[in-house]
Write an enzyme that holds these catalytic residues in place. Structure first.
Site, short mmCIF file in Angstrom:
data_model
loop_
_atom_site.label_atom_id
_atom_site.label_comp_id
_atom_site.label_asym_id
_atom_site.label_seq_id
_atom_site.Cartn_x
_atom_site.Cartn_y
_atom_site.Cartn_z
N HIS A 82 -3.48 1.58 -9.03
CA HIS A 82 -2.14 1.23 -9.29
C HIS A 82 -1.87 1.13 -10.75
CE1 HIS A 82 -2.23 -0.93 -5.09
NE2 HIS A 82 -2.15 0.27 -4.85
N HIS B 37 4.21 4.33 -1.18
CA HIS B 37 2.99 3.78 -1.54
C HIS B 37 1.49 4.99 -1.82
CE1 HIS B 37 -0.06 0.76 -2.76
NE2 HIS B 37 -0.85 1.34 -2.17
N ASP C 136 -0.25 6.02 -4.83
CA ASP C 136 -1.69 5.89 -5.03
C ASP C 136 -2.26 7.29 -5.61
OD1 ASP C 136 -2.42 3.51 -4.10
OD2 ASP C 136 -2.69 4.46 -1.93
N HIS D 216 -7.34 8.39 -0.94
CA HIS D 216 -8.25 8.48 -2.29
C HIS D 216 -9.41 9.51 -2.23
CE1 HIS D 216 -6.01 5.00 -3.41
NE2 HIS D 216 -6.50 4.11 -2.15
#
Length: 311
Positions: free
Chosen positions: A83, A240, A244, A267
């Site tokens: 973030h 969101h 990321d 991720h």
């Protein structure tokens, strides 16, 4: 295309934030400080037996990608950096020192808004050194089952993210972002991390989500969103995931000129596509570097180096 090839930047002064880690549940204080040109973003772990361990924020220092992105060096690590890294990328911060006194970044309210506000408070200053960017020259793709992440040539910086959950409260959502500071602040920065209540006990036993609460996460119940205020955007979940992706791809160490696209990513896929990119020197070039060339009159002048080079 936004101008990526101006001067490098850093912060004009120090700024401090405090909070708790969403997974560790431990308190953390971070201090963002100016750094010299070509230093990049560097995390400094403090409070570890008096030692200070520097961990560059790069794809090659990533040590874990389970539910968050973790970088590490010399036996020390910092978790949930994505973030803050997204805020750095969106604001165009090239160089900064991030001192942190714990193993995990504070989650704040689950998004990048607090980090963005801190950077705006600190203000950016231009340095004398030119900025360098990574231009994607050919497609690079990684796959896991039906999930994929890829980087494609494109005259800009675009993120194209699709998520696809069986849960009807999320379902399939897509979002396309052409990265710019104002757009990121308005459309992405406030999108919060999320999780399913049915997974909480399992996550606790694995050491995750120990600091999660309705104040820093969107909690998804069996048939409704449990946060009293509801969602900030109707498609907050994919926004969101886009946040990321911006943060994870900032681990390239430089801005990139290209099109990132993912389906059912996360991720790990974001990190793997960076690894694949830098494993193939024909897939990218570094632009904005300066080299000395000789003119017909014998004068030495600076010219941009546009050929392939290591990042």
């Amino acid at each position: 295309m936004r101008n990526l090839l101006g001067k490098q930047t850093t912060l004009s002064r120090r700024v401090t934030l405090t909070g708790v880690g969403v997974h560790s549940g431990k308190p953390a204080t971070i201090i963002l400080s100016p750094a010299e040109a070509d230093r990049g973003i560097v995390f400094v772990r403090t409070g570890t037996d008096g030692a200070e361990v520097e961990i560059p924020a790069r794809y090659d220092t990533v040590v874990a990608t389970e539910l968050c992105t973790v970088i590490g060096a010399e036996g020390h690590s910092v978790a949930t950096i994505e973030h803050l890294m997204a805020a750095f990328a969106a604001q165009g911060v090239d160089n900064a020192i991030v001192e942190i006194d714990g193993p995990e970044m504070p989650i704040m309210d689950g998004c990048a808004a607090a980090f963005l506000a801190a950077l705006q408070e600190a203000r950016l200053v231009a340095l004398k050194a030119p900025r360098k960017a990574i231009r994607i020259l050919k497609p690079v793709r990684v796959e896991q089952g039906d999930a994929y992440a890829e980087l494609l040539p494109y005259d800009g910086t675009r993120y194209d993210v699709t998520i696809d959950f069986q849960d009807p409260l999320i379902g399939r959502q897509s979002y396309v972002l052409d990265l710019a500071a104002a757009t990121f602040r308005r459309e992405i920065a406030r999108a919060r991390t999320f999780g399913f209540m049915r997974d909480v006990e399992k996550l606790w036993t694995m050491g995750f989500a120990l600091g999660s609460s309705l104040e820093n996460s969107v909690a998804i119940g069996d048939d409704r969103i449990l946060n009293p205020e509801g969602l900030r955007f109707s498609d907050e979940f994919v926004r969101h995931k886009t946040l990321d992706a911006v943060g994870d791809l900032a681990l390239a160490g430089r801005p990139f000129i290209g099109h990132f696209r993912s389906y059912k990513g996360g991720h790990r896929m974001n990190w793997l596509v960076l690894k694949a990119l830098f494993a193939d020197e024909t897939a990218y070039e570094v632009v904005g570097e300066q080299r000395t060339v000789e003119t017909a009159g014998g004068l030495s002048v600076a010219a941009p180096a546009l050929g392939p080079a290591k990042a």
